[in-house]
Design an enzyme around this catalytic site. Structure first.
Site, PDB file in Angstrom:
ATOM      1  N   LYS A  22      -2.761 -14.027   6.357  1.00 26.60           N
ATOM      2  CA  LYS A  22      -1.840 -14.200   5.221  1.00 26.60           C
ATOM      3  C   LYS A  22      -0.455 -14.526   5.762  1.00 26.60           C
ATOM      4  O   LYS A  22       0.207 -15.456   5.319  1.00 26.60           O
ATOM      5  CB  LYS A  22      -1.785 -12.917   4.411  1.00 26.60           C
ATOM      6  CG  LYS A  22      -0.579 -12.792   3.482  1.00 26.60           C
ATOM      7  CD  LYS A  22      -0.584 -11.533   2.665  1.00 26.60           C
ATOM      8  CE  LYS A  22       0.121 -10.375   3.279  1.00 26.60           C
ATOM      9  NZ  LYS A  22       1.582 -10.381   3.260  1.00 26.60           N
ATOM     10  N   ASN A  23      -0.028 -13.776   6.793  1.00 24.26           N
ATOM     11  CA  ASN A  23       1.361 -13.895   7.270  1.00 24.26           C
ATOM     12  C   ASN A  23       1.588 -15.097   8.166  1.00 24.26           C
ATOM     13  O   ASN A  23       2.695 -15.322   8.645  1.00 24.26           O
ATOM     14  CB  ASN A  23       1.799 -12.593   7.962  1.00 24.26           C
ATOM     15  CG  ASN A  23       1.945 -11.473   6.939  1.00 24.26           C
ATOM     16  OD1 ASN A  23       1.917 -11.723   5.725  1.00 24.26           O
ATOM     17  ND2 ASN A  23       2.059 -10.246   7.412  1.00 24.26           N
ATOM     18  N   CYS A 117      11.089  -4.124  -1.882  1.00 25.59           N
ATOM     19  CA  CYS A 117       9.753  -3.741  -2.343  1.00 25.59           C
ATOM     20  C   CYS A 117       9.616  -2.254  -2.027  1.00 25.59           C
ATOM     21  O   CYS A 117      10.535  -1.617  -1.535  1.00 25.59           O
ATOM     22  CB  CYS A 117       8.684  -4.580  -1.657  1.00 25.59           C
ATOM     23  SG  CYS A 117       8.565  -4.201   0.065  1.00 25.59           S
ATOM     24  N   ARG A 122      14.481  -4.651   2.434  1.00 22.71           N
ATOM     25  CA  ARG A 122      14.140  -6.013   2.844  1.00 22.71           C
ATOM     26  C   ARG A 122      15.324  -6.988   2.757  1.00 22.71           C
ATOM     27  O   ARG A 122      15.289  -7.977   2.050  1.00 22.71           O
ATOM     28  CB  ARG A 122      12.962  -6.536   2.028  1.00 22.71           C
ATOM     29  CG  ARG A 122      11.794  -5.599   1.841  1.00 22.71           C
ATOM     30  CD  ARG A 122      11.018  -5.276   3.105  1.00 22.71           C
ATOM     31  NE  ARG A 122      10.332  -6.372   3.706  1.00 22.71           N
ATOM     32  CZ  ARG A 122       9.090  -6.758   3.394  1.00 22.71           C
ATOM     33  NH1 ARG A 122       8.444  -6.137   2.454  1.00 22.71           N
ATOM     34  NH2 ARG A 122       8.523  -7.767   4.037  1.00 22.71           N
ATOM     35  N   ASP A 305       2.219  -3.062  10.141  1.00 28.28           N
ATOM     36  CA  ASP A 305       1.220  -3.362   9.102  1.00 28.28           C
ATOM     37  C   ASP A 305      -0.110  -2.661   9.351  1.00 28.28           C
ATOM     38  O   ASP A 305      -0.989  -2.711   8.506  1.00 28.28           O
ATOM     39  CB  ASP A 305       0.980  -4.874   9.011  1.00 28.28           C
ATOM     40  CG  ASP A 305       2.176  -5.579   8.423  1.00 28.28           C
ATOM     41  OD1 ASP A 305       2.216  -6.814   8.448  1.00 28.28           O
ATOM     42  OD2 ASP A 305       3.095  -4.882   7.961  1.00 28.28           O
ATOM     43  N   ARG A 397      -3.327  -9.063  -3.452  1.00 27.36           N
ATOM     44  CA  ARG A 397      -2.213  -9.888  -2.993  1.00 27.36           C
ATOM     45  C   ARG A 397      -2.403 -10.272  -1.535  1.00 27.36           C
ATOM     46  O   ARG A 397      -2.039 -11.358  -1.116  1.00 27.36           O
ATOM     47  CB  ARG A 397      -0.900  -9.079  -3.093  1.00 27.36           C
ATOM     48  CG  ARG A 397      -0.252  -9.109  -4.421  1.00 27.36           C
ATOM     49  CD  ARG A 397       1.169  -8.659  -4.307  1.00 27.36           C
ATOM     50  NE  ARG A 397       1.840  -9.374  -3.210  1.00 27.36           N
ATOM     51  CZ  ARG A 397       3.119  -9.158  -2.910  1.00 27.36           C
ATOM     52  NH1 ARG A 397       3.808  -8.286  -3.576  1.00 27.36           N
ATOM     53  NH2 ARG A 397       3.696  -9.818  -1.934  1.00 27.36           N
TER      54      ARG A 397
HETATM   55  C1  EPZ Z   1       6.969  -9.836   7.960  1.00 34.13           C
HETATM   56  O1  EPZ Z   1       7.909  -9.415   7.002  1.00 34.13           O
HETATM   57  C2  EPZ Z   1       5.611  -9.604   7.319  1.00 34.13           C
HETATM   58  N1  EPZ Z   1       5.489 -10.411   6.112  1.00 34.13           N
HETATM   59  C3  EPZ Z   1       5.438  -8.127   6.989  1.00 34.13           C
HETATM   60  O2  EPZ Z   1       4.124  -7.951   6.472  1.00 34.13           O
HETATM   61  C4  EPZ Z   1       5.564  -7.321   8.279  1.00 34.13           C
HETATM   62  O3  EPZ Z   1       5.464  -5.944   7.975  1.00 34.13           O
HETATM   63  C5  EPZ Z   1       6.923  -7.613   8.927  1.00 34.13           C
HETATM   64  O4  EPZ Z   1       7.044  -9.051   9.157  1.00 34.13           O
HETATM   65  C6  EPZ Z   1       7.097  -6.902  10.263  1.00 34.13           C
HETATM   66  O5  EPZ Z   1       6.082  -7.286  11.134  1.00 34.13           O
HETATM   67  C7  EPZ Z   1       5.220 -11.733   6.229  1.00 34.13           C
HETATM   68  O6  EPZ Z   1       5.107 -12.271   7.312  1.00 34.13           O
HETATM   69  C8  EPZ Z   1       5.053 -12.485   4.942  1.00 34.13           C
HETATM   70  P1  EPZ Z   1      11.045  -8.566   9.304  1.00 34.13           P
HETATM   71  P2  EPZ Z   1       9.483  -9.724   7.250  1.00 34.13           P
HETATM   72  O7  EPZ Z   1      12.062  -9.554   8.862  1.00 34.13           O
HETATM   73  O8  EPZ Z   1       9.640 -11.049   7.882  1.00 34.13           O
HETATM   74  C9  EPZ Z   1      14.864  -5.866   8.787  1.00 34.13           C
HETATM   75  C10 EPZ Z   1       2.519  -7.239   4.954  1.00 34.13           C
HETATM   76  O9  EPZ Z   1       2.084  -6.121   4.668  1.00 34.13           O
HETATM   77  N2  EPZ Z   1      15.531  -7.131   8.421  1.00 34.13           N
HETATM   78  O10 EPZ Z   1      10.500  -8.653  10.704  1.00 34.13           O
HETATM   79  O11 EPZ Z   1      10.206  -9.445   5.990  1.00 34.13           O
HETATM   80  C11 EPZ Z   1      13.928  -5.422   7.675  1.00 34.13           C
HETATM   81  O12 EPZ Z   1      14.644  -4.665   6.723  1.00 34.13           O
HETATM   82  C12 EPZ Z   1       4.003  -7.482   5.117  1.00 34.13           C
HETATM   83  O13 EPZ Z   1       1.790  -8.259   5.149  1.00 34.13           O
HETATM   84  C13 EPZ Z   1      16.919  -7.125   8.268  1.00 34.13           C
HETATM   85  O14 EPZ Z   1      17.574  -6.091   8.425  1.00 34.13           O
HETATM   86  O15 EPZ Z   1       9.811  -8.581   8.316  1.00 34.13           O
HETATM   87  C14 EPZ Z   1      12.909  -4.594   8.401  1.00 34.13           C
HETATM   88  O16 EPZ Z   1      13.417  -3.271   8.556  1.00 34.13           O
HETATM   89  C15 EPZ Z   1       4.796  -6.229   4.838  1.00 34.13           C
HETATM   90  N3  EPZ Z   1      17.540  -8.279   7.923  1.00 34.13           N
HETATM   91  C16 EPZ Z   1      12.836  -5.237   9.783  1.00 34.13           C
HETATM   92  O17 EPZ Z   1      13.994  -6.088   9.898  1.00 34.13           O
HETATM   93  C17 EPZ Z   1      16.840  -9.472   7.750  1.00 34.13           C
HETATM   94  O18 EPZ Z   1      17.476 -10.504   7.473  1.00 34.13           O
HETATM   95  C18 EPZ Z   1      11.586  -6.101   9.979  1.00 34.13           C
HETATM   96  O19 EPZ Z   1      11.628  -7.099   9.007  1.00 34.13           O
HETATM   97  C19 EPZ Z   1      15.443  -9.447   7.917  1.00 34.13           C
HETATM   98  C20 EPZ Z   1      14.806  -8.269   8.263  1.00 34.13           C
END
Ligand code: EPZ
Length: 415
Positions: A22-23, A117, A122, A305, A397
């Site tokens: 998915k990701n 969420c 996020r 995840d 989803r």
């Molecule tokens: C991706 O989300 C995945 N989603 C998530 O999977 C996964 O948990 C996550 O990466 C971590 O591996 C998709 O790929 C669609 P991040 P993403 O940006 O990109 C902080 C699932 O269950 N952050 O690496 O949103 C954020 O708050 C989903 O399939 C900032 O502070 O994850 C978090 O604490 C859930 N500022 C951390 O970084 C930003 O601009 C990791 O977020 C972006 C992120």
């Protein structure tokens, strides 16, 4: 509300193929906004988030159609609109992946601020900082992020945190920038490697994807290509844990075992016999296993995840386990539901202390987010009695028929 009815106590046995990730599929689809002509994605998982992203592409003027056999054909020949519809972005925060491609393709993007969420706020500050370095002007008003760039210029982008989405968004935008971009402290997840490979097939010049330093030499144009979505390491891990938690022997095929290395390492540490081949991984039947300590980290660390699913397993371990959730600020909601099934868990901010119990008992529980749903299904498969799980929409989803896959391993699940 639709739910699952799961009869526990049956060891799962057999072989099951994992679907595409998915990701990976979501950013790959978003990237097609930048590719002129026709693209074909194969091994695309059938799940709601993918359908939402397909709707998003069509609403932007990029024709995307799901064909049988997990194929999506994308025709990108017409002018692209640059405003992403509110209802689709709020339905799935990953829609923000269209921001980079839109501003690269049209010079503009108007995307609703993705909501938080249940697992965390996020934020998108790292995305916006990256875009700024490439010369994008942005402002936030009325709940929309408005971005514009006469032309994108390559730059050095240092990520405060190796954000998966921000790395993908900046990598996509930089592909069409003038000059060279270097992303430092980039995320290294396999889905990023897959996206970089896809963009290179389309004519991009990207090196270092999958490492912490990604170099992108901008090109004037990207053209449609064909690509198979990389296997879903999280679904594969969830299926393997279904064998582990029920004391069965399960082989997951159509996988890249090295993408699940952190999980396999922890299962071995707990005492499971794990074997792997080039595209498969197997857990042997095992009735006793020990607690282990886990900290969720960016890849190649233990994936956040898989945290909920691993917690479900560890509720039945011999001894105590400590899980530290270092990625998201609120990703322990599944613990409360597991406690209703008899699990012994103490929560302390970012830590969960799990004391193994001899058995779980069936209860009425609800899914709070996608991976929590998988965790509750795992717990129900091992619990004594029949468990009712509500909140099926979260599961739909992000998983391509997980109940059906588990039924093919012998699980008694009705919807
Ligand atoms: C991706 O989300 C995945 N989603 C998530 O999977 C996964 O948990 C996550 O990466 C971590 O591996 C998709 O790929 C669609 P991040 P993403 O940006 O990109 C902080 C699932 O269950 N952050 O690496 O949103 C954020 O708050 C989903 O399939 C900032 O502070 O994850 C978090 O604490 C859930 N500022 C951390 O970084 C930003 O601009 C990791 O977020 C972006 C992120």
């Amino acid at each position: 509300m639709p739910g699952l009815h799961i009869q526990g106590g049956i060891p799962l046995n057999g072989e099951i193929a994992a679907s595409g990730a998915k990701n990976a599929a979501l950013p790959l689809l978003a990237a097609c906004i930048m590719l002129k002509g026709t693209s074909i994605l194969t091994n695309v998982p059938h799940l709601m988030d993918v359908f939402t992203m397909i709707k998003m592409l069509n609403s932007l003027g990029v024709r995307a159609e799901l064909h049988k056999g997990n194929r999506v054909i994308i025709n990108n020949t017409k002018k692209v609109r640059h405003i992403a519809p509110y209802d689709l972005v709020t339905a799935m925060r990953a829609s923000f992946f269209v921001a980079g491609p839109l501003v690269a393709r049209t010079g503009f993007a108007k995307v609703p601020l993705p909501g938080g969420c249940s697992i965390g706020s996020r934020p998108i500050d790292i995305h916006l900082k990256g875009f700024e370095r490439l010369g994008v002007e942005h402002r936030i008003e009325h709940g929309f992020v408005e971005m514009k760039a006469k032309s994108l210029k390559g730059a050095v982008v240092h990520m405060d945190f190796p954000s998966v989405g921000a790395t993908e968004n900046v990598m996509m935008a930089a592909s069409l920038a003038v000059g060279t971009t270097v992303i430092e402290n980039a995320a290294r997840e396999p889905e990023i490697t897959d996206l970089g490979n896809f963009l290179n097939k389309a004519g991009a010049q990207i090196t270092g994807h999958g490492t912490a330093v990604i170099t992108i030499h901008g090109v004037p144009e990207l053209t449609g290509t064909e690509h198979a979505v990389v296997s879903d390491r999280i679904e594969a891990g969830s299926l393997l844990l279904a064998g582990a938690i029920t004391g069965g022997e399960v082989t997951v095929t159509n996988t890249v075992p090295e993408h699940s290395a952190p999980l396999l390492e922890k299962l071995r540490e707990a005492g499971f016999q794990i074997s792997v081949g080039p595209t498969w991984m197997k857990v042997d039947a095992c009735s006793q296993f020990n607690g282990v300590d886990i900290e969720t980290l960016p890849f190649p660390g233990f994936p956040t995840d898989m945290q909920a699913q691993m917690m479900a397993l560890l509720t039945l371990a011999n001894g105590t386990s400590i899980i530290k959730e270092s990625i998201f600020e609120n990703r322990f909601m599944h613990a409360h539901e597991l406690m209703r099934m008899g699990a012994k868990i103490k929560l302390d901010n970012r830590h969960a202390i799990i004391t193994g119990v001899p058995k779980l008992t069936a209860a009425e529980v609800k899914m709070t987010d996608l991976r929590a749903g998988a965790a509750l299904i795992l717990a129900a498969l091992a619990a004594q009695g029949t468990t009712d799980i509500h909140g099926l929409k979260h599961l739909r989803r992000g998983y391509d028929d997980l109940p059906g896959k588990l039924r093919s391993l012998g699980a008694r699940i009705t919807e």
